[in-house]
Design an enzyme around this catalytic site. Structure first.
Site, PDB file in Angstrom:
ATOM      1  CG  HIS A  13      -6.839   1.828  -5.526  1.00  0.00           C
ATOM      2  ND1 HIS A  13      -5.806   0.912  -6.058  1.00  0.00           N
ATOM      3  CD2 HIS A  13      -6.316   1.974  -4.059  1.00  0.00           C
ATOM      4  CE1 HIS A  13      -5.053   0.671  -5.059  1.00  0.00           C
ATOM      5  NE2 HIS A  13      -5.124   1.205  -3.910  1.00  0.00           N
ATOM      6  CG  HIS A  15      -5.884   1.967   0.974  1.00  0.00           C
ATOM      7  ND1 HIS A  15      -5.485   0.475   1.152  1.00  0.00           N
ATOM      8  CD2 HIS A  15      -5.219   2.329  -0.395  1.00  0.00           C
ATOM      9  CE1 HIS A  15      -4.850   0.167   0.156  1.00  0.00           C
ATOM     10  NE2 HIS A  15      -4.761   1.489  -0.786  1.00  0.00           N
ATOM     11  NE  ARG A  17      -4.970   3.034   5.897  1.00  0.00           N
ATOM     12  CZ  ARG A  17      -4.251   2.406   4.931  1.00  0.00           C
ATOM     13  NH1 ARG A  17      -4.280   1.418   4.535  1.00  0.00           N
ATOM     14  NH2 ARG A  17      -3.164   3.410   4.455  1.00  0.00           N
ATOM     15  CG  ASN A  41      -4.525  -2.636   2.162  1.00  0.00           C
ATOM     16  OD1 ASN A  41      -5.565  -2.149   2.431  1.00  0.00           O
ATOM     17  ND2 ASN A  41      -3.252  -2.143   2.182  1.00  0.00           N
ATOM     18  CE  LYS A  99      -4.611  -4.362  -4.715  1.00  0.00           C
ATOM     19  NZ  LYS A  99      -4.530  -2.672  -4.649  1.00  0.00           N
ATOM     20  CG  HIS A 136       0.386  -3.294  -5.517  1.00  0.00           C
ATOM     21  ND1 HIS A 136       0.337  -2.234  -4.742  1.00  0.00           N
ATOM     22  CD2 HIS A 136       1.751  -3.312  -5.751  1.00  0.00           C
ATOM     23  CE1 HIS A 136       1.144  -1.584  -4.521  1.00  0.00           C
ATOM     24  NE2 HIS A 136       2.290  -2.347  -4.988  1.00  0.00           N
ATOM     25  CG  HIS A 174      -1.412   1.882  -7.508  1.00  0.00           C
ATOM     26  ND1 HIS A 174      -0.874   0.696  -8.039  1.00  0.00           N
ATOM     27  CD2 HIS A 174      -1.905   1.241  -6.040  1.00  0.00           C
ATOM     28  CE1 HIS A 174      -0.676  -0.097  -6.984  1.00  0.00           C
ATOM     29  NE2 HIS A 174      -1.439   0.237  -6.121  1.00  0.00           N
ATOM     30  CG  LEU A 219       5.382   1.575  -1.798  1.00  0.00           C
ATOM     31  CD1 LEU A 219       5.197   0.388  -0.754  1.00  0.00           C
ATOM     32  CD2 LEU A 219       6.553   1.460  -2.649  1.00  0.00           C
ATOM     33  CG  ASP A 247      -3.478   4.006  -3.670  1.00  0.00           C
ATOM     34  OD1 ASP A 247      -3.571   3.366  -2.673  1.00  0.00           O
ATOM     35  OD2 ASP A 247      -1.981   3.875  -3.823  1.00  0.00           O
ATOM     36  CG  HIS A 251      -0.293   5.010   6.702  1.00  0.00           C
ATOM     37  ND1 HIS A 251      -0.310   3.923   7.064  1.00  0.00           N
ATOM     38  CD2 HIS A 251      -0.017   4.969   5.174  1.00  0.00           C
ATOM     39  CE1 HIS A 251      -0.077   3.021   5.973  1.00  0.00           C
ATOM     40  NE2 HIS A 251       0.105   3.842   4.943  1.00  0.00           N
ATOM     41  CB  ALA A 263       3.906   3.268   1.257  1.00  0.00           C
TER      42      ALA A 263
HETATM   43  C1  NCD Z   1      -1.228   1.738   0.590  1.00  0.00           C
HETATM   44  C2  NCD Z   1      -1.638   1.473   1.896  1.00  0.00           C
HETATM   45  O1  NCD Z   1      -1.109   2.398   2.731  1.00  0.00           O
HETATM   46  O2  NCD Z   1      -2.649   0.644   2.362  1.00  0.00           O
HETATM   47  N1  NCD Z   1      -0.186   2.571   0.428  1.00  0.00           N
HETATM   48  C3  NCD Z   1       0.203   3.196  -0.846  1.00  0.00           C
HETATM   49  O3  NCD Z   1       1.496   3.732  -0.593  1.00  0.00           O
HETATM   50  N2  NCD Z   1      -0.667   3.360  -1.721  1.00  0.00           N
HETATM   51  C4  NCD Z   1      -1.220   0.404  -0.086  1.00  0.00           C
HETATM   52  C5  NCD Z   1      -1.171   0.616  -1.638  1.00  0.00           C
HETATM   53  O4  NCD Z   1      -1.988   0.670  -2.237  1.00  0.00           O
HETATM   54  O5  NCD Z   1       0.177   0.122  -2.017  1.00  0.00           O
HETATM   55 ZN    ZN Z   2      -3.720   1.384  -2.536  1.00  0.00          ZN
END
Ligand code: NCD
Ligand code: ZN
Length: 345
Positions: A13, A15, A17, A41, A99, A136, A174, A219, A247, A251, A263
């Site tokens: 899992h 991200h 970007r 996402n 997802k 999720h 998660h 989150l 996860d 950011h 988050a």
């Molecule tokens: C994730 C994100 O920023 O894309 N944020 C997080 O807090 N984990 C989204 C997600 O997996 O919930």
């Molecule tokens: Zn995530």
């Protein structure tokens, strides 16, 4: 000097970007991990196989020279997702999973599912072809307390969905509560869960005690200590139904350090060091390989990686940067609040 050799790990899992952020973070994953399930996402989200193919290429385009890293793509489930497109993506090998974000659950999830009946054709097709659904697991109903969202989701959404489609293979992502752990442990099959690095390390106090600390906000939000302990027990148990999904969710700092912060916690860079610390504390270093390198591929029907990595325990703490600089801006690195002695050699 203590060392630990394990099959090269994967991240189930992640991200990454897009654009400058993608280019700035990809190396922190590809340095240690051989494969990762890539979250869809983006803005706009990765909805179709064509979107996923293009995104995969953008990832490969910025992969540091010499790194071998396989992005395992996912599609973002919407009420209008096409069963045929999903099946084509799965059969071609390009797409590993779909997802499910309940609408409004987290970052960039406004296009997610509100009415499950509308997503049924896609979910039925997935059950038929054996394609996993990554979930999720939080309800978004405003009346439900944020700390209860996972437990309520299991009861009111996930369990009914699994009863409706018993053949659907579900990865509960998660997991943050003992309710989630129990639900996975007592299910008859077709259900597994990922656990993040940070949820093994922090409880909700990290976010709120002594001042508000946005870099511990993610989150699903971290829960109370009893839940963290349940997660540690599950992760270090060797139970094949639990495996690593970091996860890691970068950011830029200005978007976290503000009146309404995003988050997400950035852990790709020091995840393996944090995990070795946790597993050592639990007397379970010999089970780190199951959690990080074996259980995930087994669940997804893939072979474990042939290559190995070796971790070394240093007497002196290993230094990680407080922030990484990306073309999109600075990103604060997860601080586990204890010195890290293990590092990937
Ligand atoms: C994730 C994100 O920023 O894309 N944020 C997080 O807090 N984990 C989204 C997600 O997996 O919930
Ligand atoms: Zn995530």
């Amino acid at each position: 000097m203590q060392t630990l050799t394990l099959r090269r790990p994967d991240d189930w899992h992640l991200h990454l970007r897009d654009g400058a952020m993608l280019a700035g973070v990809i190396g922190d994953s590809s340095r240690h991990f051989a494969r990762a399930i890539i979250m869809p996402n983006l803005v706009p989200p990765v909805v179709t196989v064509a979107n996923a193919r293009a995104y995969r290429q953008r990832i490969l385009d910025v992969l540091p020279a010499g790194d071998r890293f396989e992005p395992l793509m996912t599609l973002y489930l919407t009420e209008g997702s096409s069963p045929d497109d999903i099946e084509e993506g799965f059969r071609s090998g390009l797409v590993t999973a779909v997802k499910l974000y309940p609408a409004g659950a987290t970052t960039n999830s406004h296009g997610g599912v509100r009415d499950f009946d509308k997503a049924m054709p896609a979910l039925e097709r997935m059950a038929k072809i054996g394609m996993p659904l990554c979930v999720h697991g939080e309800v978004t109903t405003p009346e439900v307390d944020i700390f209860d969202r996972e437990a309520v989701f299991i009861e009111t959404v996930l369990d009914p969905l699994r009863q409706r489609l018993p053949d659907l293979k579900v990865t509960m992502e998660h997991v943050t509560t003992s309710d989630g752990v129990d639900y996975i442990q007592t299910s008859a099959g077709n259900l597994a869960g990922t656990i993040t690095t940070h949820h093994l390390v922090i409880n909700r106090n990290a976010i709120l005690v002594g001042g508000i600390r946005p870099h511990y906000y993610c989150l699903p939000v971290a829960k109370r200590e009893s839940h963290r302990l349940a997660l540690r027990k599950a992760a270090t148990s060797g139970d094949p139904r639990f495996f690593l999904g970091t996860d890691s969710a970068p950011h830029v700092d200005p978007l976290k350090e503000c009146g309404c912060g995003c988050a997400g916690i950035y852990t790709s860079i020091n995840t393996m060091s944090c995990l070795a610390h946790v597993f050592e504390q639990e007397g379970a270093l010999d089970r780190l390989e199951a959690f990080a390198s074996l259980n995930g591929p087994a669940w997804y029907g893939l072979a474990p990686n042939e290559e190995t990595i070796t971790m070394v325990r240093r007497d002196r703490p290993v230094a990680f940067p407080e922030k990484i600089e990306t073309g999109a801006g600075p990103v604060t690195v997860f601080d586990p609040m204890f010195p890290l002695h293990w590092e990937v050699a």
